[in-house]
Scaffold this motif. Structure first.
Motif, PDB file in Angstrom:
ATOM      1  N   GLY A 162     -16.798 -31.195  -4.492  1.00 49.90           N
ATOM      2  CA  GLY A 162     -16.408 -32.273  -3.585  1.00 49.90           C
ATOM      3  C   GLY A 162     -17.132 -32.206  -2.258  1.00 49.90           C
ATOM      4  O   GLY A 162     -17.755 -33.176  -1.810  1.00 49.90           O
ATOM      5  N   ILE A 163     -17.082 -31.028  -1.610  1.00 52.62           N
ATOM      6  CA  ILE A 163     -17.776 -30.892  -0.329  1.00 52.62           C
ATOM      7  C   ILE A 163     -19.285 -30.865  -0.578  1.00 52.62           C
ATOM      8  O   ILE A 163     -20.070 -31.378   0.226  1.00 52.62           O
ATOM      9  N   LEU A 166     -20.718 -34.188  -0.618  1.00 52.13           N
ATOM     10  CA  LEU A 166     -20.878 -34.802   0.698  1.00 52.13           C
ATOM     11  C   LEU A 166     -22.344 -34.879   1.103  1.00 52.13           C
ATOM     12  O   LEU A 166     -22.714 -35.679   1.958  1.00 52.13           O
ATOM     13  N   SER A 169     -23.662 -38.334   1.051  1.00 50.17           N
ATOM     14  CA  SER A 169     -23.349 -39.138   2.230  1.00 50.17           C
ATOM     15  C   SER A 169     -24.082 -38.623   3.460  1.00 50.17           C
ATOM     16  O   SER A 169     -24.561 -39.406   4.289  1.00 50.17           O
ATOM     17  N   LEU A 295     -19.519 -40.963   0.874  1.00 55.36           N
ATOM     18  CA  LEU A 295     -18.611 -40.143   1.682  1.00 55.36           C
ATOM     19  C   LEU A 295     -17.199 -40.201   1.120  1.00 55.36           C
ATOM     20  O   LEU A 295     -16.534 -39.173   0.941  1.00 55.36           O
ATOM     21  N   ALA A 296     -16.724 -41.403   0.814  1.00 52.49           N
ATOM     22  CA  ALA A 296     -15.379 -41.570   0.270  1.00 52.49           C
ATOM     23  C   ALA A 296     -15.244 -40.865  -1.082  1.00 52.49           C
ATOM     24  O   ALA A 296     -14.234 -40.201  -1.355  1.00 52.49           O
ATOM     25  N   ALA A 298     -17.023 -38.289  -2.247  1.00 49.91           N
ATOM     26  CA  ALA A 298     -17.084 -36.835  -2.096  1.00 49.91           C
ATOM     27  C   ALA A 298     -15.766 -36.282  -1.564  1.00 49.91           C
ATOM     28  O   ALA A 298     -15.282 -35.245  -2.024  1.00 49.91           O
ATOM     29  N   LEU A 299     -15.168 -36.976  -0.601  1.00 56.48           N
ATOM     30  CA  LEU A 299     -13.895 -36.513  -0.043  1.00 56.48           C
ATOM     31  C   LEU A 299     -12.765 -36.606  -1.065  1.00 56.48           C
ATOM     32  O   LEU A 299     -11.797 -35.831  -1.004  1.00 56.48           O
ATOM     33  N   ALA A 300     -12.876 -37.544  -1.994  1.00 57.79           N
ATOM     34  CA  ALA A 300     -11.824 -37.713  -3.003  1.00 57.79           C
ATOM     35  C   ALA A 300     -11.885 -36.651  -4.086  1.00 57.79           C
ATOM     36  O   ALA A 300     -10.870 -36.375  -4.734  1.00 57.79           O
ATOM     37  N   ARG A 301     -13.042 -36.025  -4.279  1.00 56.36           N
ATOM     38  CA  ARG A 301     -13.173 -35.082  -5.395  1.00 56.36           C
ATOM     39  C   ARG A 301     -12.236 -33.879  -5.273  1.00 56.36           C
ATOM     40  O   ARG A 301     -11.575 -33.522  -6.260  1.00 56.36           O
TER      41      ARG A 301
END
Length: 460
Positions: A162-163, A166, A169, A295-296, A298-301
């Motif tokens: 997930g990070i 990022l 993004s 970005l959205a 990656a943050l949701a993962r």
């Protein structure tokens, strides 16, 4: 040798609380920025391609879409090989080597983008080399999966991916800033390009080479951190032949299909989003919005991984695919037909969030599926058989995490190409979107039948 862990038993509660957790988390938090940089290099062309015309490079829309798609093709292919390298080389050594390899496309692009006379074939080679960043994902996820117990794998793989995601993004936010000044001086950044904005009447200088050079110091730092701060696990050693057993496992191929639907969508939309906006909404400044979707997602993962640990990965995966179908039908397609950019942007950000949740949930399913399958095979044969089954399951699931990541990454090639082909043939991306809907429906059916329904073969 101090970097080699000769004893590693994450399922042993006492070992985990006493020393395992601290070591595992140290390796995780070194792995994350290295993976983030890999994703940034992998997706560099999603930014660069949208700026080539401003620098005087003369290519068609179809050629530009191909440049954004090509790194995904090479990255996905490299992932197939990278999937099996951690048990052969060791996590520390391979993370350092693979991170250092990112210097090749970063420096190469820095020099090539200084001159608009650079041939298209040279840019194609550099796009292929950016696939080195894509390959890193499979080895990174395979490595991290060895460090954590079953109950924490969703969290660990979710945070790492997930990070790490990022980086997609980050490159779309940082690269436009980097090219806006000669931050490395004329000797490195080059003379720059003068672009006249016909809409505003303003002349602006930019240095496209910095899109490559900006990552060099960070890559060097991440390489050193991996070499001196990470560990190899002795018990994780395995030959390619040991790992190749996954090709006989039905659930390896099923999870590859599902991951193509989640991560393939994330990386494919990330690669093509900026060019799609530029093609369908030419009046919009792409750089202001292109980074928002990745970005959205990656943050949701990580949220997908955490939710899956609590609710069940299969259940979440099924509803993610259902929501993706609905988002295209009631959000993206109407927005395109009515030329409503804000509706289009909001719907696509929702789509990215769903892909992120699905990325986390599918990766949470894999270790559970293979551990359950191996434990069932030795049921009633005693504790030593159970321990060996768990070790075998860890190696198999690590290989599947990497291999499914390889197959999923091909979405990064097919989605931009689908958009480009659809626009070339019909003038609109609708044909591609309807193909995606059919694929997501197939993913719903597989998830429900094998993993989420009552009486499923391997509920997870």
């Amino acid at each position: 040798m101090s970097h080699v862990l000769t004893k590693w038993e994450p399922e042993n509660t006492e070992f985990w609380s006493k020393e395992g957790s601290a070591i595992a988390n140290r390796n995780l938090w070194i792995s994350i920025p290295a993976l983030m940089l890999a994703f940034s290099v992998w997706m560099l062309w999603s930014v660069v391609a949208a700026n080539l015309d401003k620098a005087g490079f003369k290519f068609s829309k179809d050629q530009l879409f191909f440049l954004t798609a090509l790194p995904a093709l090479s990255g996905a292919t490299l992932r197939i090989f990278y999937s099996f390298l951690i048990p052969i080389f060791g996590g520390r050594k391979w993370t350092a080597i693979s991170t250092a390899s990112l210097l090749i496309p970063a420096i190469g692009m820095g020099f090539a983008l200084q001159d608009p006379r650079t041939s298209y074939s040279t840019l194609l080679i550099l796009a292929l080399l950016c696939g080195l960043g894509g390959g890193n994902f499979s080895s990174s996820m395979s490595n991290i999966s060895f460090f954590f117990p079953k109950s924490r794998k969703g969290y660990a793989t979710g945070m790492n991916a997930g990070i790490g995601n990022l980086g997609v993004s980050v490159v779309q936010f940082v690269a436009p800033l980097a090219i806006s000044s000669a931050m490395f001086g004329v000797a490195i950044s080059g003379d720059g390009f003068l672009f006249h904005n016909a809409k505003t009447g303003v002349d602006k200088m930019f240095w496209l080479a910095n899109a490559g050079f900006i990552w060099v110091p960070f890559i060097v730092a991440a390489t050193l951190a991996a070499w001196f701060g990470m560990n190899d696990i002795a018990s994780a050693k395995a030959s390619f032949a040991d790992q190749a057993v996954i090709f006989k496992r039905k659930h390896n191929w099923l999870m590859c299909w599902l991951y193509l639907g989640t991560f393939g969508s994330f990386i494919g939309f990330s690669a093509g989003f900026a060019m799609l906006i530029k093609a369908q909404f030419p009046e919009v400044d792409v750089t202001r919005f292109a980074f928002l979707g990745p970005l959205a997602g990656a943050l949701a993962r990580p949220i997908g991984g955490i939710l899956s640990d609590k609710l069940g990965g299969a259940r979440l995966t099924f509803w993610v695919f259902a929501a993706m179908v609905a988002t295209i039908l009631i959000g993206i397609l109407p927005a395109l037909h009515d030329h409503q950019f804000m509706m289009f942007l909001g719907s696509f950000i929702g789509m990215f969030i769903l892909t992120g949740l699905g990325n986390g949930s599918t990766f949470c399913m894999i270790p559970i599926i293979f551990q359950t399958e191996r434990e069932r095979a030795v049921f009633g044969k005693g504790e030593p058989a159970i321990k060996q089954a768990r070790l075998d399951a860890a190696k198999e699931s690590a290989a599947v995490l990497g291999f499914s990541g390889a197959i999923g990454a091909y979405g990064g090639f097919f989605i931009p190409q689908s958009f480009g082909t659809s626009i070339k043939m019909t003038g609109a991306p609708d044909m591609a979107l309807f193909i995606f809907i059919g694929f997501y429906v197939s993913c719903m059916a597989i998830t429900w039948w094998y993993y989420s329904r009552k009486g499923a073969e391997l509920p997870c």
